[in-house]
Design a protein around this motif. Sequence first.
Motif, mmCIF file in Angstrom:
data_model
loop_
_atom_site.group_PDB
_atom_site.id
_atom_site.type_symbol
_atom_site.label_atom_id
_atom_site.label_comp_id
_atom_site.label_asym_id
_atom_site.label_seq_id
_atom_site.Cartn_x
_atom_site.Cartn_y
_atom_site.Cartn_z
ATOM 1 N N ARG A 1 0.703 -1.482 -0.110
ATOM 2 C CA ARG A 1 0.407 0.240 -0.243
ATOM 3 C C ARG A 1 0.404 1.405 -0.139
ATOM 4 O O ARG A 1 0.529 2.494 0.640
ATOM 5 N N ALA A 2 1.523 0.476 -0.991
ATOM 6 C CA ALA A 2 2.854 1.748 -0.356
ATOM 7 C C ALA A 2 2.585 2.892 -1.936
ATOM 8 O O ALA A 2 3.001 3.438 -3.088
ATOM 9 N N GLY A 3 0.816 4.045 -2.034
ATOM 10 C CA GLY A 3 0.605 4.325 -3.463
ATOM 11 C C GLY A 3 1.322 5.794 -3.457
ATOM 12 O O GLY A 3 1.543 6.553 -4.267
ATOM 13 N N GLU A 4 2.166 6.395 -2.337
ATOM 14 C CA GLU A 4 2.392 8.239 -2.509
ATOM 15 C C GLU A 4 3.711 7.951 -3.394
ATOM 16 O O GLU A 4 4.421 7.402 -3.913
ATOM 17 N N ILE A 5 3.675 8.733 -4.208
ATOM 18 C CA ILE A 5 5.118 9.044 -4.432
ATOM 19 C C ILE A 5 4.908 11.013 -5.271
ATOM 20 O O ILE A 5 3.327 10.839 -5.410
ATOM 21 N N SER A 6 5.480 11.647 -5.427
ATOM 22 C CA SER A 6 5.929 12.842 -5.756
ATOM 23 C C SER A 6 5.052 13.041 -6.858
ATOM 24 O O SER A 6 5.381 12.115 -7.806
ATOM 25 N N PHE A 7 5.030 14.423 -6.926
ATOM 26 C CA PHE A 7 4.613 15.274 -8.119
ATOM 27 C C PHE A 7 5.423 15.102 -9.303
ATOM 28 O O PHE A 7 4.760 15.068 -10.137
ATOM 29 N N ALA A 8 6.659 15.388 -8.757
ATOM 30 C CA ALA A 8 7.546 15.616 -10.009
ATOM 31 C C ALA A 8 8.274 13.773 -10.791
ATOM 32 O O ALA A 8 8.555 13.541 -11.547
ATOM 33 N N ALA A 9 8.094 12.967 -9.661
ATOM 34 C CA ALA A 9 8.522 11.562 -9.786
ATOM 35 C C ALA A 9 7.612 10.860 -10.764
ATOM 36 O O ALA A 9 6.818 10.577 -11.790
ATOM 37 N N CYS A 10 6.115 11.055 -10.290
ATOM 38 C CA CYS A 10 4.945 10.963 -11.496
ATOM 39 C C CYS A 10 5.073 11.875 -12.329
ATOM 40 O O CYS A 10 4.520 11.072 -13.091
#
Length: 321
Positions: free
Chosen positions: A91-100
């Motif tokens: 459930r490690a769904g967090e991703i930075s805007f830049a990485a996304c």
Amino acid sequence: MMPDDNHTVFDPVTYILNGIPGTEESHFWIAIPFCFMYIVTLFGNSLLLFIILTERSLHEPMYLFVSMLATVDLLLSTTTVPKMLAVFWFRAGEISFAACVTQMFFIHVSFIAESAILLAMAFDRYVAICDPMRYTIMLTKSVIGKMGLAVVTRSFCIIFPLIFLVKQLKFCRTNLLPHTYCDYMAIARLSCDDITVNVWYGVALAILVIGLDAVLISLSYGLILRAVFRLPSKDTRLKALRTCSSHLCVILMFYTPAFFSFFAHRFGHIIPGYLLNLLANLYILIPPMLNPIVYGVTTKEILKRVINVFYRCCSRNSLLS
């Protein structure tokens, strides 16, 4: 700042990838075949690259294009699948805007590059069958290198505007992405701005780039089939068709789900969202996994060298034991 519709505008620092909404209870089990496909993709494409790069007899146009395809498949899989598995299992769904945005960029670059490589391979087969006397003159290593550079340049130039289009958007809804990776339209739909330009750029990209490539590939194979059926010998016809079989399989695996996914997302409103989401994931997983298998099984020269690699490995292991 408050816009007219009373939604708070914010600059997203991070997004949260939700996986496949509607299948949360099955995420753990869905990830198992996804992980298996990723392992097969890494192993198959890496082995294909190793064999083509180390065997001088395979430094021919057809195999150099296959190595380009394997490289793109590795890029696409490695850009998406590790994060996909982290979402499903941890459930490690967090991703930075830049990485996304970076992930989005490389996903779409990979798709455009793969389409261009398949077009180049169709041209290679066309020259080999329809104009064999000029094959070695037209498709030199220098020409192949320039074609590879053109593939990369075209992909970057076409997809680079997507970054500017996304960065111009104002977000006011949520930072929850109902997906396993950062798709261009999935991000755009979170905006509170008018995304008409974004939608039409995506449509134009699909029709004028992917669609045009598909039309040119179809045209080249129409000419190839016409030339093949004019050959006097049945054995010669079958041999010519066999040289194209692996490429045709790869083309069908790439374009069929691509066009189905494109039209389903825009016109298939009756299709459940989780099915569209699952299709989008399989589209990233299945072609990169099957491409090296198709070329390994149907291409005699590659299959022979794959067997030799495994034979040498088994011989060394038996000597060590």
